[in-house]
Design a protein around this motif. Sequence first.
Motif, short mmCIF file in Angstrom:
data_model
loop_
_atom_site.label_atom_id
_atom_site.label_comp_id
_atom_site.label_asym_id
_atom_site.label_seq_id
_atom_site.Cartn_x
_atom_site.Cartn_y
_atom_site.Cartn_z
N ALA A 1 1.82 -2.93 -11.51
CA ALA A 1 0.40 -3.22 -11.26
C ALA A 1 0.22 -3.47 -9.78
CB ALA A 1 -0.07 -4.41 -12.08
N PHE A 2 -0.92 -3.09 -9.25
CA PHE A 2 -1.21 -3.32 -7.84
C PHE A 2 -2.71 -3.21 -7.62
CE2 PHE A 2 0.09 1.02 -8.69
CZ PHE A 2 -0.82 1.83 -8.04
N GLY A 3 -3.16 -3.52 -6.42
CA GLY A 3 -4.59 -3.45 -6.13
C GLY A 3 -4.92 -4.05 -4.80
N GLY A 4 -6.21 -4.07 -4.49
CA GLY A 4 -6.65 -4.62 -3.22
C GLY A 4 -8.16 -4.74 -3.13
N ARG B 1 -16.70 1.37 1.59
CA ARG B 1 -16.28 2.77 1.62
C ARG B 1 -14.81 2.97 1.30
NH1 ARG B 1 -19.42 4.60 7.21
NH2 ARG B 1 -21.55 4.22 6.43
N GLY B 2 -14.12 1.91 0.98
CA GLY B 2 -12.71 2.04 0.66
C GLY B 2 -12.12 0.68 0.35
N PHE B 3 -10.82 0.67 0.14
CA PHE B 3 -10.12 -0.59 -0.08
C PHE B 3 -8.69 -0.45 0.42
CE2 PHE B 3 -9.63 1.97 -3.88
CZ PHE B 3 -8.31 1.81 -4.25
N LEU C 1 2.03 -0.51 -0.16
CA LEU C 1 1.49 -1.68 0.53
C LEU C 1 0.73 -1.28 1.78
CD1 LEU C 1 1.42 -4.79 0.39
CD2 LEU C 1 3.41 -4.80 1.90
N SER C 2 -0.45 -1.85 1.95
CA SER C 2 -1.33 -1.62 3.11
C SER C 2 -1.93 -0.21 3.14
CB SER C 2 -0.60 -1.90 4.43
OG SER C 2 -0.14 -3.23 4.47
N LEU C 3 -1.83 0.52 2.02
CA LEU C 3 -2.43 1.84 1.95
C LEU C 3 -3.94 1.72 1.90
CD1 LEU C 3 -1.98 4.95 1.57
CD2 LEU C 3 -2.13 4.51 -0.90
N ARG C 4 -4.63 2.41 2.80
CA ARG C 4 -6.10 2.45 2.79
C ARG C 4 -6.53 3.61 1.91
NH1 ARG C 4 -11.48 1.20 5.25
NH2 ARG C 4 -12.70 2.93 4.43
#
Length: 288
Positions: free
Chosen positions: A24-27, A34-36, A50-53
């Motif tokens: 599981a992951f998220g942000g 316009r993004g996360f 990790l830290s993917l836009r």
Amino acid sequence: MPDPAPLLARAVRDLRRESGLPVAFGGPVTRDGRGFVIDQLCGTRTRSLLSLRVDAGAGLGGRALELARPWVVDDYFASDTITHVYDHAVAPERLRSIVAMPVRVGGSTRAVLYAASRRPVGFGDRGFASLARVVQRVERDFEVEGEVQRRLAAALSAERDADRGAPAGSAAELDELLAELSDIAETVGDEDARRRLVEVCRRARSLSRRPPADRRAAPRAPAVRLSPREVDVLAEVAVGRTNDEVAAVLGLLPNTVKSYLKSAMRKLDATNRVQAVHRARETGLLGR
């Protein structure tokens, strides 16, 4: 706006545990919507995500963000319903079946959460129901913490106005706002969210414990008499503690605390705990 990191960290742990899926992951969504940025990982083997836009409309999560609803792929790399601009980040984790779910609060998406498996699985009704419960909890947590932030800002603004002699705010209003927050805490089922809410009340109370000298009025002579235990209970309620916490601090049963509080409210002719604290302060039965 509340810091989303603690809420999302707990959410991805809950997603993994309650869904039975290994990853599981998220942000949180960016301010422009316009993004996360993925900043929470649970069960991953690498740090490739990790830290993917993720931009709205792009990839699986971007699709969920754009449509404001969950989106699922049974086999990520074979799917033709999404773009594959983030394959380089997904490949090291060898993820196959993935669902992306937007966290919606007040008509806007605040975060995107994922649950995933390294082998193809079917997301049936039961699976989606367990995922939906986690998303609903984090949505409620966002709402509660947002309300806490709003009320706390109003309370501290009222206190600053009173310090400047402005008529808009007063210590009594601050007391009422903080007592309302304590009442909200009593209704929050999530233990972590409830503790954070109570802690906000305590911090706010510590900031306003001592009013300026020119606003300190001599208390009126008490019109009623409270027992020492009734005063003890009101004093704990005044700093934002819930009934269960008052019971723990004073070594009483929760029902005993309720009994003392009810008795104090009756003697003070108060209809709720907010009025009871305020009237006890006004009459000098409780320190300011």
